[in-house]
Design an enzyme around this catalytic site. Sequence first.
Site, mmCIF file in Angstrom:
data_model
loop_
_atom_site.group_PDB
_atom_site.id
_atom_site.type_symbol
_atom_site.label_atom_id
_atom_site.label_comp_id
_atom_site.label_asym_id
_atom_site.label_seq_id
_atom_site.Cartn_x
_atom_site.Cartn_y
_atom_site.Cartn_z
ATOM 1 N N ASN A 13 -2.460 4.524 3.031
ATOM 2 C CA ASN A 13 -1.413 3.576 3.181
ATOM 3 C C ASN A 13 -1.765 2.097 2.873
ATOM 4 O O ASN A 13 -2.566 1.635 3.550
ATOM 5 C CB ASN A 13 -0.949 3.451 4.931
ATOM 6 C CG ASN A 13 0.144 2.434 5.299
ATOM 7 O OD1 ASN A 13 0.660 1.911 4.410
ATOM 8 N ND2 ASN A 13 0.079 2.285 6.476
ATOM 9 N N TRP A 14 -1.366 1.726 1.820
ATOM 10 C CA TRP A 14 -1.995 0.424 1.252
ATOM 11 C C TRP A 14 -1.243 -0.852 1.891
ATOM 12 O O TRP A 14 -1.614 -1.835 1.412
ATOM 13 C CB TRP A 14 -1.651 0.411 -0.268
ATOM 14 C CG TRP A 14 -2.504 1.191 -1.050
ATOM 15 C CD1 TRP A 14 -3.738 1.965 -0.760
ATOM 16 C CD2 TRP A 14 -2.562 1.605 -2.368
ATOM 17 N NE1 TRP A 14 -4.545 2.692 -1.571
ATOM 18 C CE2 TRP A 14 -3.813 2.498 -2.709
ATOM 19 C CE3 TRP A 14 -1.833 1.295 -3.466
ATOM 20 C CZ2 TRP A 14 -3.714 2.884 -4.049
ATOM 21 C CZ3 TRP A 14 -2.276 1.573 -4.883
ATOM 22 C CH2 TRP A 14 -3.305 2.530 -5.054
ATOM 23 N N LYS A 15 -0.335 -0.550 2.628
ATOM 24 C CA LYS A 15 0.500 -1.820 3.224
ATOM 25 C C LYS A 15 0.778 -2.901 2.282
ATOM 26 O O LYS A 15 1.083 -2.664 1.127
ATOM 27 C CB LYS A 15 -0.538 -2.257 4.466
ATOM 28 C CG LYS A 15 -1.251 -1.071 5.284
ATOM 29 C CD LYS A 15 -1.618 -1.654 6.574
ATOM 30 C CE LYS A 15 -1.991 -0.451 7.482
ATOM 31 N NZ LYS A 15 -2.632 -0.865 8.595
ATOM 32 N N HIS A 106 5.979 3.217 11.349
ATOM 33 C CA HIS A 106 4.500 2.552 11.382
ATOM 34 C C HIS A 106 4.590 1.493 12.545
ATOM 35 O O HIS A 106 5.571 0.766 12.694
ATOM 36 C CB HIS A 106 3.974 2.037 10.174
ATOM 37 C CG HIS A 106 2.759 1.851 10.135
ATOM 38 N ND1 HIS A 106 2.139 0.694 10.735
ATOM 39 C CD2 HIS A 106 1.614 2.399 9.823
ATOM 40 C CE1 HIS A 106 0.908 0.703 10.584
ATOM 41 N NE2 HIS A 106 0.392 1.889 10.000
ATOM 42 N N GLU A 108 3.294 -1.207 12.553
ATOM 43 C CA GLU A 108 3.333 -2.683 12.028
ATOM 44 C C GLU A 108 4.982 -3.223 11.928
ATOM 45 O O GLU A 108 5.355 -3.931 12.181
ATOM 46 C CB GLU A 108 2.648 -2.665 10.914
ATOM 47 C CG GLU A 108 1.052 -2.858 11.197
ATOM 48 C CD GLU A 108 0.342 -2.595 10.244
ATOM 49 O OE1 GLU A 108 0.655 -2.472 9.058
ATOM 50 O OE2 GLU A 108 -0.971 -2.309 10.288
ATOM 51 N N GLU A 179 -1.082 7.563 15.604
ATOM 52 C CA GLU A 179 -2.004 6.277 15.463
ATOM 53 C C GLU A 179 -1.995 5.203 16.580
ATOM 54 O O GLU A 179 -0.847 4.606 16.462
ATOM 55 C CB GLU A 179 -1.263 5.660 14.019
ATOM 56 C CG GLU A 179 -1.219 6.085 12.690
ATOM 57 C CD GLU A 179 -1.357 5.256 11.475
ATOM 58 O OE1 GLU A 179 -2.131 5.251 10.510
ATOM 59 O OE2 GLU A 179 -0.059 4.426 11.537
ATOM 60 N N GLY A 185 -6.877 -0.641 12.000
ATOM 61 C CA GLY A 185 -7.354 -1.931 11.394
ATOM 62 C C GLY A 185 -8.371 -2.647 11.957
ATOM 63 O O GLY A 185 -8.696 -3.878 11.966
ATOM 64 N N SER A 223 -8.502 3.441 11.647
ATOM 65 C CA SER A 223 -9.830 3.094 11.286
ATOM 66 C C SER A 223 -10.718 4.535 10.780
ATOM 67 O O SER A 223 -11.751 4.577 11.038
ATOM 68 C CB SER A 223 -10.626 2.569 12.496
ATOM 69 O OG SER A 223 -10.005 1.328 12.814
ATOM 70 N N GLY A 244 -5.682 3.471 6.334
ATOM 71 C CA GLY A 244 -5.337 2.283 5.918
ATOM 72 C C GLY A 244 -6.632 1.518 5.017
ATOM 73 O O GLY A 244 -6.536 1.873 3.993
ATOM 74 N N GLY A 245 -7.104 0.717 5.676
ATOM 75 C CA GLY A 245 -8.061 -0.169 5.172
ATOM 76 C C GLY A 245 -9.012 0.783 4.247
ATOM 77 O O GLY A 245 -9.288 0.572 3.019
HETATM 78 P P1 PGA Z 1 -6.428 1.537 9.382
HETATM 79 O O1 PGA Z 1 -4.755 1.675 9.124
HETATM 80 O O2 PGA Z 1 -7.031 3.043 8.639
HETATM 81 O O3 PGA Z 1 -6.905 0.275 8.517
HETATM 82 O O4 PGA Z 1 -6.926 1.362 10.758
HETATM 83 C C1 PGA Z 1 -4.160 2.905 9.246
HETATM 84 C C2 PGA Z 1 -2.486 2.765 9.502
HETATM 85 O O5 PGA Z 1 -2.145 1.593 9.685
HETATM 86 O O6 PGA Z 1 -2.001 3.638 8.883
#
Ligand code: PGA
Length: 264
Positions: A13-15, A106, A108, A179, A185, A223, A244-245
């Site tokens: 997930n590159w956001k 998600h 966010e 999640e 993150g 994470s 994500g990251g």
């Molecule tokens: P993260 O993000 O791996 O940076 O914690 C995961 C996500 O939000 O899908």
Amino acid sequence: MSASTIVPWVIGNWKMNPTLSSIQEWTEQFGQCLQQAAISEEQCHIAVAPTFIALSKVQADFSLYSRKVHAVAQDVSRFEGTGAFTGEVSATLLKDSQINHVLIGHSERRELLADDTDVLRQKLTNALQTGLTAVFCVGESLEQREQGVAEQVVLQQICDIASVVSDTQWESQIIIAYEPIWAIGTGKTASAQDAQAMHAKIREGLKQLTSSGDKIAILYGGSVKPENAEELATCADINGALVGGASLKADSFYKIAQAFAQAK
Ligand code: PGA
């Protein structure tokens, strides 16, 4: 089919990242990783969710790989079809661009962009009716975990969509991503035991909602990195990861996919 025979999914997930030049570098590096040590499609599905403006480029770049790597949308409009909805991208338009997968719910988007239960149901309905597969995200906040209501919150988020998902759609068009918000993150991952415990509860919940409960992939997100992927991958009900990251670096993302491909 038992839950352990589900082919895992590892989805980046590159956001709101990265720039086009970084994407170019990423796709080249990921292509090299695939050439050096292939992961077959039977071992692991691999996918990346870039921003809307990068979707077509990423999809075209991925089509040069020796195996399928899916380009996934990060969101979809709650409005269907085509029409006067400035700034929106509908399920119809995604499908028209051969995008077959979309993230929905998600945290966010739930927290920062007002995606409430009604909006999520509309988005999911459009996605499923258009033939997209939805990666539906659920997860509790730190406060909810500390209050001891994490399970209840997560199972409720799944029950919230039950009215718009048919039995056949559960089987072929739904992936669940658990999640925990406090792990996204932050560098804090749920322990493999805690994650597995929640995944087992989700599996039980799914089995009550649909006869396909055993066939639905349940991904862990929060994470995930190469250092913890192996342990997470060995858990019976963890069928992949939403990353994500660590997905912004091609080699880290590749190592995570490798961990799931080898464990399952
Ligand atoms: P993260 O993000 O791996 O940076 O914690 C995961 C996500 O939000 O899908």
